[in-house]
Design a protein around this motif. Structure first.
Motif, PDB file in Angstrom:
ATOM      1  N   VAL A   4       0.876  -1.043   0.046  1.00 52.06           N
ATOM      2  CA  VAL A   4       0.016   0.119   0.021  1.00 52.06           C
ATOM      3  C   VAL A   4       0.853   1.390   0.172  1.00 52.06           C
ATOM      4  O   VAL A   4       2.061   1.147   0.319  1.00 52.06           O
ATOM      5  N   ASN A   5       0.323   2.403  -0.378  1.00 55.29           N
ATOM      6  CA  ASN A   5       1.266   3.562  -0.430  1.00 55.29           C
ATOM      7  C   ASN A   5       0.726   4.638   0.782  1.00 55.29           C
ATOM      8  O   ASN A   5       0.891   5.683   0.953  1.00 55.29           O
ATOM      9  N   LEU A  54       6.319   1.034 -20.233  1.00 59.47           N
ATOM     10  CA  LEU A  54       6.360   1.561 -18.818  1.00 59.47           C
ATOM     11  C   LEU A  54       5.521   0.806 -17.662  1.00 59.47           C
ATOM     12  O   LEU A  54       5.945   0.521 -16.609  1.00 59.47           O
ATOM     13  N   THR A  55       4.563   0.487 -17.977  1.00 61.78           N
ATOM     14  CA  THR A  55       3.602  -0.687 -17.405  1.00 61.78           C
ATOM     15  C   THR A  55       4.496  -1.688 -16.734  1.00 61.78           C
ATOM     16  O   THR A  55       4.678  -2.160 -15.524  1.00 61.78           O
ATOM     17  N   ARG A  58       7.513  -0.965 -14.542  1.00 62.86           N
ATOM     18  CA  ARG A  58       7.095  -0.546 -13.311  1.00 62.86           C
ATOM     19  C   ARG A  58       6.584  -1.742 -12.501  1.00 62.86           C
ATOM     20  O   ARG A  58       6.965  -2.089 -11.338  1.00 62.86           O
ATOM     21  N   ARG A  59       6.092  -2.666 -13.050  1.00 60.40           N
ATOM     22  CA  ARG A  59       5.635  -4.136 -12.495  1.00 60.40           C
ATOM     23  C   ARG A  59       7.034  -4.578 -12.011  1.00 60.40           C
ATOM     24  O   ARG A  59       6.986  -5.485 -10.985  1.00 60.40           O
ATOM     25  N   VAL A  62       8.312  -3.297  -9.051  1.00 60.12           N
ATOM     26  CA  VAL A  62       7.514  -3.562  -7.823  1.00 60.12           C
ATOM     27  C   VAL A  62       7.608  -4.989  -7.270  1.00 60.12           C
ATOM     28  O   VAL A  62       7.865  -5.263  -6.178  1.00 60.12           O
ATOM     29  N   ASN A  79       3.976   2.633   2.561  1.00 62.05           N
ATOM     30  CA  ASN A  79       4.218   4.076   1.954  1.00 62.05           C
ATOM     31  C   ASN A  79       5.029   4.000   0.702  1.00 62.05           C
ATOM     32  O   ASN A  79       6.253   4.333   0.510  1.00 62.05           O
ATOM     33  N   VAL A  80       4.443   3.023  -0.089  1.00 62.28           N
ATOM     34  CA  VAL A  80       5.294   2.960  -1.577  1.00 62.28           C
ATOM     35  C   VAL A  80       5.290   4.224  -2.383  1.00 62.28           C
ATOM     36  O   VAL A  80       4.389   4.894  -2.581  1.00 62.28           O
ATOM     37  N   ARG A  81       6.518   4.440  -2.948  1.00 63.44           N
ATOM     38  CA  ARG A  81       6.431   5.534  -3.848  1.00 63.44           C
ATOM     39  C   ARG A  81       7.301   5.144  -5.110  1.00 63.44           C
ATOM     40  O   ARG A  81       8.107   4.227  -5.085  1.00 63.44           O
ATOM     41  N   PHE A  82       7.164   5.942  -6.104  1.00 63.65           N
ATOM     42  CA  PHE A  82       7.717   5.585  -7.539  1.00 63.65           C
ATOM     43  C   PHE A  82       8.331   6.934  -7.922  1.00 63.65           C
ATOM     44  O   PHE A  82       7.872   7.862  -7.845  1.00 63.65           O
ATOM     45  N   THR A  84      11.155   8.448 -11.461  1.00 61.88           N
ATOM     46  CA  THR A  84      11.781   7.702 -12.527  1.00 61.88           C
ATOM     47  C   THR A  84      12.766   8.656 -12.798  1.00 61.88           C
ATOM     48  O   THR A  84      12.905   9.913 -12.116  1.00 61.88           O
ATOM     49  N   ALA A  92      14.989   4.982 -19.345  1.00 62.09           N
ATOM     50  CA  ALA A  92      14.577   5.421 -17.952  1.00 62.09           C
ATOM     51  C   ALA A  92      14.408   4.459 -16.893  1.00 62.09           C
ATOM     52  O   ALA A  92      14.434   3.251 -17.169  1.00 62.09           O
TER      53      ALA A  92
ATOM     54  N   MET B  61      -2.598  -1.818  -3.782  1.00 62.95           N
ATOM     55  CA  MET B  61      -2.414  -0.922  -4.402  1.00 62.95           C
ATOM     56  C   MET B  61      -3.143  -0.831  -5.836  1.00 62.95           C
ATOM     57  O   MET B  61      -3.053  -1.741  -6.399  1.00 62.95           O
ATOM     58  N   GLN B  65      -1.581   3.888 -15.803  1.00 68.58           N
ATOM     59  CA  GLN B  65      -0.156   4.472 -16.853  1.00 68.58           C
ATOM     60  C   GLN B  65      -0.748   4.637 -17.969  1.00 68.58           C
ATOM     61  O   GLN B  65      -1.544   3.861 -18.648  1.00 68.58           O
ATOM     62  N   ASN B 120      -4.600   8.200  -0.832  1.00 73.95           N
ATOM     63  CA  ASN B 120      -3.186   8.739  -1.060  1.00 73.95           C
ATOM     64  C   ASN B 120      -3.015   8.585  -2.476  1.00 73.95           C
ATOM     65  O   ASN B 120      -1.862   7.881  -3.038  1.00 73.95           O
ATOM     66  N   SER B 125       5.611  11.456 -13.222  1.00 74.82           N
ATOM     67  CA  SER B 125       5.879  11.412 -14.786  1.00 74.82           C
ATOM     68  C   SER B 125       7.161  10.954 -15.135  1.00 74.82           C
ATOM     69  O   SER B 125       8.017  11.016 -14.332  1.00 74.82           O
ATOM     70  N   ILE B 128      10.645   8.679 -21.317  1.00 78.15           N
ATOM     71  CA  ILE B 128      11.320   7.697 -21.755  1.00 78.15           C
ATOM     72  C   ILE B 128      11.515   7.897 -23.360  1.00 78.15           C
ATOM     73  O   ILE B 128      12.200   7.897 -24.032  1.00 78.15           O
ATOM     74  N   TRP B 147      -0.794   6.438  -8.720  1.00 72.40           N
ATOM     75  CA  TRP B 147      -0.937   5.107  -7.839  1.00 72.40           C
ATOM     76  C   TRP B 147      -1.783   5.524  -6.671  1.00 72.40           C
ATOM     77  O   TRP B 147      -1.385   6.867  -6.169  1.00 72.40           O
ATOM     78  N   THR B 149      -3.917   3.981  -2.817  1.00 71.09           N
ATOM     79  CA  THR B 149      -4.341   2.672  -2.128  1.00 71.09           C
ATOM     80  C   THR B 149      -5.969   2.341  -2.223  1.00 71.09           C
ATOM     81  O   THR B 149      -6.667   3.494  -1.552  1.00 71.09           O
ATOM     82  N   LEU B 182      -0.738  -3.435 -11.321  1.00 71.14           N
ATOM     83  CA  LEU B 182      -0.203  -3.182 -12.529  1.00 71.14           C
ATOM     84  C   LEU B 182      -1.004  -4.140 -13.468  1.00 71.14           C
ATOM     85  O   LEU B 182       0.147  -4.808 -14.227  1.00 71.14           O
TER      86      LEU B 182
END
Lengths: 117, 188
Positions: A4-5, A54-55, A58-59, A62, A79-82, A84, A92, B61, B65, B120, B125, B128, B147, B149, B182
């Motif tokens: 979860v984030n 990108l999907t 990203r997977r 994770v 508290n998951v964050r992404f 780039t 990227a 989550m 995209q 949240n 962005s 690429i 993204w 929850t 995802l």
């Protein structure tokens, strides 16, 4: 594994935190997709090749993060964050990070956790 | 002769970009509006701390995209604007489209797991595919990722998808199987 984030796992208590876990991947776009995207850039619209790329990336990030958390024996990642970053032209880095935690087992369990994330 | 051909090509591309691109954009906005309406029963916020913990049935989550490119006309218009300075309207609509589309995709995921709330929500962005175009011409594109929850409640304040929608209405005790993080892009 709960991912979860939010700052905690909703409905659960955190017993202890195990520290930062992270996963990253660097992807370059490939030539065929570039051509398709170049054509799409004439008329506008979604560049599905890049979206998929990108999907997928990203997977991957994770999944690597989850693998690391599993190694630590964590129950959840909060508290998951992404982010780039542009490494070179046309590539990227996708980076996912969060905090691995163990949950209190004795807590009431009104929550069903997805089997597979 | 070469110059004439180059001019004609550019002209054709400009007209094509202006008409088809404009059409695409309007259609996209219309589609977005419909989808947003269909998903408006899901409440979205960007608060970190979830309230009413007693009624939570499940959480996971969810994300969305999208990469959207703009048309040739708008690319030209933007590079002109880059000389003059000021507000870049076309770039602005591009970002708006991408952001709304990413959020809609996120909400679709939340809907399939039967969530009534997404907490949240964040946007990020990437770049690429920058400068895809040949000869250094800058093809504008927006790559947006959202993204958050998603939370399924146990107290009967479940999602009631609007009539005609295929989404399952979960019974209060058995939420549907939660999707993988995802999953493939809807409607891609």
């Amino acid at each position: 594994m709960i991912v979860v984030n939010t700052e905690m796992v909703p409905g659960k208590r955190i017993a202890n935190t195990l520290g930062l876990v992270q996963g990253n991947t660097i992807r370059a776009k490939h030539f065929g997709r570039d051509i398709a995207a170049g054509l799409k850039n004439l008329v506008g619209g979604e560049l599905t090749g890049y979206t998929e790329l990108l999907t997928e990336a990203r997977r991957e990030a994770v999944e690597r993060m989850i693998a690391q958390a599993n190694q630590l024996g964590a129950d959840a990642i909060v508290n998951v964050r992404f982010t780039t970053s542009a490494v070179t032209q046309g590539a990227a880095e996708l980076y996912a990070y969060g905090t691995a935690v163990q949950l209190e087992q004795g807590a009431p369990e009104p929550m069903r956790v997805p089997e597979k994330l | 002769m070469d110059l004439i051909i180059a001019l004609i090509t550019t002209g054709v591309l400009l007209v094509l970009g202006f008409t088809v691109g404009g059409l695409n954009e309007r259609r996209h906005f219309k589609q977005l509006q419909l989808q947003e309406q269909a998903l408006s029963h899901i409440r979205v916020n960007n608060l970190k701390t979830v309230t009413d913990l007693q009624t939570i049935a499940a959480c996971a989550m969810v994300s969305g995209q999208v990469v959207i490119g703009t048309d040739y006309f708008k690319s030209m218009a933007t590079s002109l604007r880059g000389l003059l300075g000021g507000e870049m309207k076309s770039a602005q609509t591009l970002m708006t489209r991408a952001r709304r589309e990413a959020l809609v995709r996120l909400l679709h995921q939340a809907q399939t797991m039967g969530a009534a709330e997404v907490w949240n929500v964040r946007f990020a962005s990437s770049n690429i595919g920058q400068s895809t175009g040949k000869k250094g011409s800058r093809a504008m594109q927006a790559e947006l990722f959202a993204w958050g929850t998603a939370i399924v409640r146990d107290n009967g304040v479940q999602v009631t998808p609007p009539p005609g929608q295929a989404a399952s209405t979960p019974s209060s005790r058995t939420p549907p199987p939660v999707p993988v993080v995802l999953p493939p892009i809807p409607g891609a």
